[in-house]
Design a protein around this motif. Structure first.
Motif, PDB file in Angstrom:
ATOM      1  N   MET B   1      54.484  25.495 -41.711  1.00 38.50           N
ATOM      2  CA  MET B   1      53.677  26.067 -42.704  1.00 38.50           C
ATOM      3  C   MET B   1      54.549  27.681 -43.697  1.00 38.50           C
ATOM      4  O   MET B   1      55.058  28.183 -42.497  1.00 38.50           O
ATOM      5  N   GLY B   2      54.724  27.795 -45.048  1.00 36.69           N
ATOM      6  CA  GLY B   2      55.090  29.467 -44.759  1.00 36.69           C
ATOM      7  C   GLY B   2      54.620  30.095 -44.230  1.00 36.69           C
ATOM      8  O   GLY B   2      53.535  29.853 -44.879  1.00 36.69           O
ATOM      9  N   ALA B   3      55.779  31.171 -43.894  1.00 31.30           N
ATOM     10  CA  ALA B   3      54.725  32.156 -43.972  1.00 31.30           C
ATOM     11  C   ALA B   3      53.838  33.200 -45.150  1.00 31.30           C
ATOM     12  O   ALA B   3      52.540  33.759 -45.375  1.00 31.30           O
ATOM     13  N   ALA B   4      54.392  32.604 -47.046  1.00 32.55           N
ATOM     14  CA  ALA B   4      53.335  33.630 -47.668  1.00 32.55           C
ATOM     15  C   ALA B   4      51.882  32.238 -47.649  1.00 32.55           C
ATOM     16  O   ALA B   4      50.922  33.336 -47.773  1.00 32.55           O
ATOM     17  N   ALA B   5      52.215  31.332 -47.513  1.00 33.24           N
ATOM     18  CA  ALA B   5      50.677  29.928 -47.305  1.00 33.24           C
ATOM     19  C   ALA B   5      49.783  30.650 -46.465  1.00 33.24           C
ATOM     20  O   ALA B   5      48.835  30.414 -46.950  1.00 33.24           O
ATOM     21  N   SER B   6      50.302  31.603 -45.248  1.00 36.50           N
ATOM     22  CA  SER B   6      49.221  31.491 -44.147  1.00 36.50           C
ATOM     23  C   SER B   6      48.748  32.912 -43.414  1.00 36.50           C
ATOM     24  O   SER B   6      48.102  32.934 -43.814  1.00 36.50           O
ATOM     25  N   ILE B   7      49.206  33.838 -44.943  1.00 35.29           N
ATOM     26  CA  ILE B   7      48.803  35.099 -44.634  1.00 35.29           C
ATOM     27  C   ILE B   7      47.527  34.956 -44.989  1.00 35.29           C
ATOM     28  O   ILE B   7      46.818  35.666 -44.569  1.00 35.29           O
ATOM     29  N   PRO B   8      47.521  35.035 -46.212  1.00 39.96           N
ATOM     30  CA  PRO B   8      45.387  35.088 -46.457  1.00 39.96           C
ATOM     31  C   PRO B   8      45.112  34.465 -45.616  1.00 39.96           C
ATOM     32  O   PRO B   8      43.544  35.020 -45.028  1.00 39.96           O
ATOM     33  N   ARG B   9      45.311  32.647 -44.654  1.00 42.24           N
ATOM     34  CA  ARG B   9      44.184  32.805 -44.345  1.00 42.24           C
ATOM     35  C   ARG B   9      44.279  33.143 -42.747  1.00 42.24           C
ATOM     36  O   ARG B   9      43.545  32.910 -42.944  1.00 42.24           O
ATOM     37  N   PHE B  10      45.219  33.965 -42.833  1.00 46.56           N
ATOM     38  CA  PHE B  10      45.195  34.357 -41.619  1.00 46.56           C
ATOM     39  C   PHE B  10      44.001  35.592 -41.105  1.00 46.56           C
ATOM     40  O   PHE B  10      43.524  35.520 -40.642  1.00 46.56           O
ATOM     41  N   VAL B  11      44.330  36.604 -42.421  1.00 54.04           N
ATOM     42  CA  VAL B  11      43.362  37.238 -42.525  1.00 54.04           C
ATOM     43  C   VAL B  11      42.325  36.903 -43.062  1.00 54.04           C
ATOM     44  O   VAL B  11      41.167  37.716 -42.249  1.00 54.04           O
ATOM     45  N   ALA B  12      41.954  35.869 -43.262  1.00 53.82           N
ATOM     46  CA  ALA B  12      40.527  35.483 -43.642  1.00 53.82           C
ATOM     47  C   ALA B  12      39.911  34.643 -42.291  1.00 53.82           C
ATOM     48  O   ALA B  12      38.898  34.941 -42.184  1.00 53.82           O
ATOM     49  N   GLY B  13      40.051  34.538 -42.149  1.00 52.21           N
ATOM     50  CA  GLY B  13      40.527  34.073 -40.396  1.00 52.21           C
ATOM     51  C   GLY B  13      39.960  34.715 -39.747  1.00 52.21           C
ATOM     52  O   GLY B  13      39.113  35.219 -38.992  1.00 52.21           O
ATOM     53  N   ARG B  14      40.442  36.233 -39.998  1.00 53.16           N
ATOM     54  CA  ARG B  14      40.480  37.145 -38.336  1.00 53.16           C
ATOM     55  C   ARG B  14      38.617  38.250 -39.591  1.00 53.16           C
ATOM     56  O   ARG B  14      38.476  39.256 -38.256  1.00 53.16           O
ATOM     57  N   VAL B  15      38.956  38.332 -40.716  1.00 48.35           N
ATOM     58  CA  VAL B  15      37.909  38.451 -41.129  1.00 48.35           C
ATOM     59  C   VAL B  15      36.613  37.980 -40.793  1.00 48.35           C
ATOM     60  O   VAL B  15      35.345  38.597 -40.694  1.00 48.35           O
ATOM     61  N   GLY B  16      36.694  37.260 -41.445  1.00 48.89           N
ATOM     62  CA  GLY B  16      35.831  35.852 -41.026  1.00 48.89           C
ATOM     63  C   GLY B  16      34.520  36.084 -39.492  1.00 48.89           C
ATOM     64  O   GLY B  16      33.637  36.295 -39.171  1.00 48.89           O
ATOM     65  N   GLY B  17      36.031  35.871 -38.514  1.00 47.73           N
ATOM     66  CA  GLY B  17      35.660  36.294 -37.064  1.00 47.73           C
ATOM     67  C   GLY B  17      34.871  37.484 -36.896  1.00 47.73           C
ATOM     68  O   GLY B  17      33.682  37.714 -36.201  1.00 47.73           O
ATOM     69  N   LEU B  18      35.355  38.838 -37.273  1.00 46.63           N
ATOM     70  CA  LEU B  18      35.196  40.221 -37.321  1.00 46.63           C
ATOM     71  C   LEU B  18      33.504  40.089 -37.856  1.00 46.63           C
ATOM     72  O   LEU B  18      32.671  40.395 -37.692  1.00 46.63           O
ATOM     73  N   LEU B  19      33.240  39.157 -39.210  1.00 49.60           N
ATOM     74  CA  LEU B  19      31.735  39.384 -39.970  1.00 49.60           C
ATOM     75  C   LEU B  19      30.814  38.515 -39.225  1.00 49.60           C
ATOM     76  O   LEU B  19      29.542  39.660 -38.582  1.00 49.60           O
ATOM     77  N   LEU B  20      31.285  37.587 -38.342  1.00 44.38           N
ATOM     78  CA  LEU B  20      30.510  37.204 -37.181  1.00 44.38           C
ATOM     79  C   LEU B  20      29.850  37.365 -36.570  1.00 44.38           C
ATOM     80  O   LEU B  20      28.737  37.660 -35.888  1.00 44.38           O
ATOM     81  N   THR B  21      30.445  38.657 -35.650  1.00 41.92           N
ATOM     82  CA  THR B  21      30.423  39.292 -33.828  1.00 41.92           C
ATOM     83  C   THR B  21      29.729  40.605 -34.718  1.00 41.92           C
ATOM     84  O   THR B  21      28.985  40.461 -33.729  1.00 41.92           O
ATOM     85  N   VAL B  22      30.015  41.265 -35.486  1.00 41.70           N
ATOM     86  CA  VAL B  22      29.537  41.594 -36.105  1.00 41.70           C
ATOM     87  C   VAL B  22      28.015  41.475 -36.449  1.00 41.70           C
ATOM     88  O   VAL B  22      26.640  42.315 -35.951  1.00 41.70           O
ATOM     89  N   GLY B  23      27.178  40.750 -36.927  1.00 46.54           N
ATOM     90  CA  GLY B  23      26.383  40.071 -37.193  1.00 46.54           C
ATOM     91  C   GLY B  23      25.520  40.183 -36.082  1.00 46.54           C
ATOM     92  O   GLY B  23      24.586  40.838 -35.402  1.00 46.54           O
ATOM     93  N   VAL B  24      26.251  39.309 -35.218  1.00 45.26           N
ATOM     94  CA  VAL B  24      25.590  38.835 -33.820  1.00 45.26           C
ATOM     95  C   VAL B  24      25.765  39.790 -33.179  1.00 45.26           C
ATOM     96  O   VAL B  24      24.248  40.279 -32.359  1.00 45.26           O
ATOM     97  N   THR B  25      26.242  40.892 -33.382  1.00 46.20           N
ATOM     98  CA  THR B  25      25.795  42.130 -32.588  1.00 46.20           C
ATOM     99  C   THR B  25      25.257  43.490 -32.689  1.00 46.20           C
ATOM    100  O   THR B  25      24.057  43.863 -31.945  1.00 46.20           O
ATOM    101  N   SER B  26      24.926  43.172 -33.932  1.00 44.78           N
ATOM    102  CA  SER B  26      24.160  44.023 -35.060  1.00 44.78           C
ATOM    103  C   SER B  26      22.733  43.912 -34.595  1.00 44.78           C
ATOM    104  O   SER B  26      21.353  44.374 -34.534  1.00 44.78           O
ATOM    105  N   PHE B  27      22.080  42.180 -34.242  1.00 48.14           N
ATOM    106  CA  PHE B  27      20.613  41.543 -34.380  1.00 48.14           C
ATOM    107  C   PHE B  27      20.584  41.752 -32.638  1.00 48.14           C
ATOM    108  O   PHE B  27      19.610  42.392 -32.823  1.00 48.14           O
ATOM    109  N   LEU B  28      21.990  42.023 -31.765  1.00 52.07           N
ATOM    110  CA  LEU B  28      21.865  42.198 -30.252  1.00 52.07           C
ATOM    111  C   LEU B  28      20.409  43.464 -30.027  1.00 52.07           C
ATOM    112  O   LEU B  28      20.519  43.784 -29.586  1.00 52.07           O
TER     113      LEU B  28
END
Lengths: 291, 322
Positions: B1-28
């Motif tokens: 996979m080219g770097a150009a194609a994977s950058i948005p996916r990489f960023v989206a994956g990390r931001v998505g993981g962050l939102l999930l973590t923030v959601g769970v921790t805030s509820f805790l």
């Protein structure tokens, strides 16, 4: 999440270790000696302590170092050395409880995740990530807000905060072990999973976990001392090193520094000793694994 | 996979993981304060006997009769619009309280970060370039410093620089930027002490690894000045691990400064958190804990996203698996 989700404790673990060279052996002996002295002092506090930790003598307020008070006295005239010796109990028992709890739980979760894989692995890994988002000290403060000050709330919170580190380590170590031929051999012979894991797999990853838990002891001591310093941990008048620093900080402004500096020095000594030993064990494990 | 194609996916994956973590921790965080023994209105009324009508009014004012999930939703949507509820002990909006305390904490974190990066880089580079006695002493000092928490460092720092030499004050925030920095110098040093050695160590080992590599040998053999080789070839290539660690350190600094604020009587978020815990002022505790977690995970995310930009040799895929 990636390795970047780490508390300062983990950062220290990831950093290259101190190469002590020829001094290495000596440093380990000194570290061991320091710890022995502190543990003996804590165990035999009733015998070795010059006076009781809470014996107040107002005529000795902020007494300097003398034959009567080998390390001086504090604001209320309590003997610093005696408080230091009795304070070693809480200051060492707290981290011991944290390390014992987190090592047991972390190993159980990590090995379970590695052995079962699938949904169990996924659940444990995701829960680990959530706990990683809490800096340990913050989690402990939250626990104190809920349960109230004392040693219980911080210790429970720190066990929760430290368990993921052990779980992640034991998971990856167990995955490596499980792929080795001897495990398959036991399986073929018809041993149950529990027997293989408990009798054969876990003993082989114990040295690695021992290294990490030794390092964790130092970090847990630092965190718990910080909580006591904030007034959330061991409660006065029970002596504790963190509490002693807080109680005597004001005296520094009057030019009397030893009642607060001495417990600080004890914290540093014990933590350096645990770091040195932990890194020595980790070095030995690494040398064994890489022929 | 080219770097150009994977950058948005990489960023989206990390931001998505962050939102999930923030959601769970805030509820805790939110539900944890509801698990606390004792009913919220008892804290609100501080044990004063009141009529059932007044009690019902208080419960209604703080929405205590709604289900937990509804209360959580009201709280978390408020958090993202800056509305953290009302402080029980100060009888004012938590948002306003935080706004008055935040600058001190941010200034202290920034000041300490600057010290850590400058001194840590300098010590690490010196240790890498001068093997032998100097190197060993720097490494030994960094081991001891790493075991010295800020509240221990406070004692010798104030004994020497405040009481002995009288150079710096040991209490209060100060007025105006220069006076503030002057007041924050000793606290910043206390915060920096325990982590500056870590950065020195990582800088040293990264520099040593680079200095022994072929491109550095080639650059030196072609007669380039040594200083330029160190800066442009060794240090530049070491920036990856150094940046990662600096980010982790800064992320951890927030909680470290909390303790130091108490030690120096600075009115920042940390001292506010401590008084809030003592008073069981849960809206304030929730808000500051949430900010602490957010600061921690967002800094970590930024480091993860920055890493491939600083060190293009690291592929995104490796960056994800790091």
């Amino acid at each position: 999440m990636t390795a970047a989700s780490a508390t300062p404790g983990l950062i220290r673990r990831r950093v290259g270790r101190l190469r002590t060279g020829a001094l290495g052996g000596w440093l380990n002996i000194v570290a061991l000696a320091v710890l022995t002295v502190f543990v003996l002092a804590a165990v035999f506090a009733d015998v070795v302590s010059p006076v009781g930790p809470n014996d107040v003598s107002l005529s000795d307020t902020l007494a300097p170092i003398s034959g009567e008070h080998l390390l001086g006295a504090d604001q209320s005239g309590r003997d610093t050395l005696s408080r230091l010796i009795y304070g070693a109990r809480g200051s060492l028992l707290g981290p011991l409880a944290v390390v014992a709890g987190s090592t047991l739980l972390g190993t159980a979760f990590g090995v379970w995740a590695a052995w079962r894989g699938g949904v169990v692995d996924w659940l444990i890994s995701r829960s680990t990530e959530v706990v990683f988002a809490f800096p340990g000290l913050l989690l402990a403060i939250l626990a104190v807000a809920m349960i109230g000050p004392g040693l219980t709330a911080p210790v429970v919170a720190m066990v929760i905060a430290y368990t993921p580190y052990i779980a992640r380590l034991s998971r990856s170590a167990a995955l490596q072990e499980a792929a080795k031929p001897y495990i398959a051999a036991y399986r073929v012979q018809g041993f149950s999973s529990l027997t293989i894991v408990a009798r054969h797999l876990v003993p082989n990853i114990v040295p690695l976990l021992l290294a990490q838990s030794t390092l964790n002891f130092g970090y847990a001591l630092l965190d718990l001392a910080a909580l006591s310093y904030l007034g959330f941990g061991v409660q006065p008048p029970t002596p504790d090193w963190g509490t002693m620093i807080r109680e005597n900080q004001q005296a520094v402004l009057e030019g009397v520094w030893q009642p607060s500096l001495v417990p600080g020095v004890c914290i540093v000594l014990v933590v350096v000793a645990f770091t040195t030993l932990g890194e020595a064990i980790a070095d030995r494990v690494a040398r064994r694994d890489v022929p | 996979m080219g770097a150009a194609a994977s950058i948005p996916r990489f960023v989206a994956g990390r931001v998505g993981g962050l939102l999930l973590t923030v959601g769970v921790t805030s509820f805790l965080i939110f539900s944890a304060t509801h698990l606390a023994p004792g009913r919220p209105e008892e804290f609100l009324l501080r044990g004063r006997p009141v009529s059932p009508e007044a009690l019902a009014a208080v419960r209604a004012q703080y929405h205590l009769d709604d289900p937990l999930l509804v209360q959580y939703w009201r709280w978390i949507t408020g958090v993202f619009t800056g509305d953290f509820g009302r402080s029980l002990q100060f009888r004012q909006d938590v948002g306003g309280l935080l706004a008055s305390r935040l600058p001190t904490t941010l200034l202290l974190v920034g000041y300490a970060s600057l010290m850590i990066v400058l001194v840590g880089l300098l010590l690490g580079v010196v240790a890498a370039l001068r093997p032998g006695k100097l190197d060993r002493s720097i490494m030994l000092i960094s081991t001891v410093a790493a075991a010295t928490p800020g509240f221990v460092a406070v004692i010798p720092l104030s004994a020497v620089f405040a009481v002995g030499l009288g150079w710096f004050p040991v209490f209060g925030n100060g007025e105006g930027l220069l006076d503030r920095l002057w007041h924050l110098t000793l606290p910043a040093v206390a915060v920096a002490v325990s982590v500056v050695g870590l950065l020195a160590r990582v800088t040293r080992s990264a520099m040593l690894a680079e200095l022994s590599r072929e491109h550095v040998e080639v650059a030196r053999s072609r007669g380039l000045p040594f200083g330029s080789v160190v800066r442009r070839h060794a240090l530049r290539n070491s920036l990856g691990p150094i940046t990662t660690l600096s980010g982790l350190i800064v992320a951890g600094l927030f909680v470290a400064t909390f303790v130091i604020e108490v030690a120096f009587g600075l009115s920042g978020l940390g001292s506010l958190l401590v008084t809030a815990v003592q008073a069981k002022d849960f809206p304030v505790v929730q808000a500051i804990t949430m900010i602490g977690v957010l600061a921690f995970v967002v800094t970590n995310l930024l480091v993860d996203l920055l890493y491939p930009l600083i060190d293009p040799r690291v592929s995104l895929r490796a960056g994800v698996a790091r």
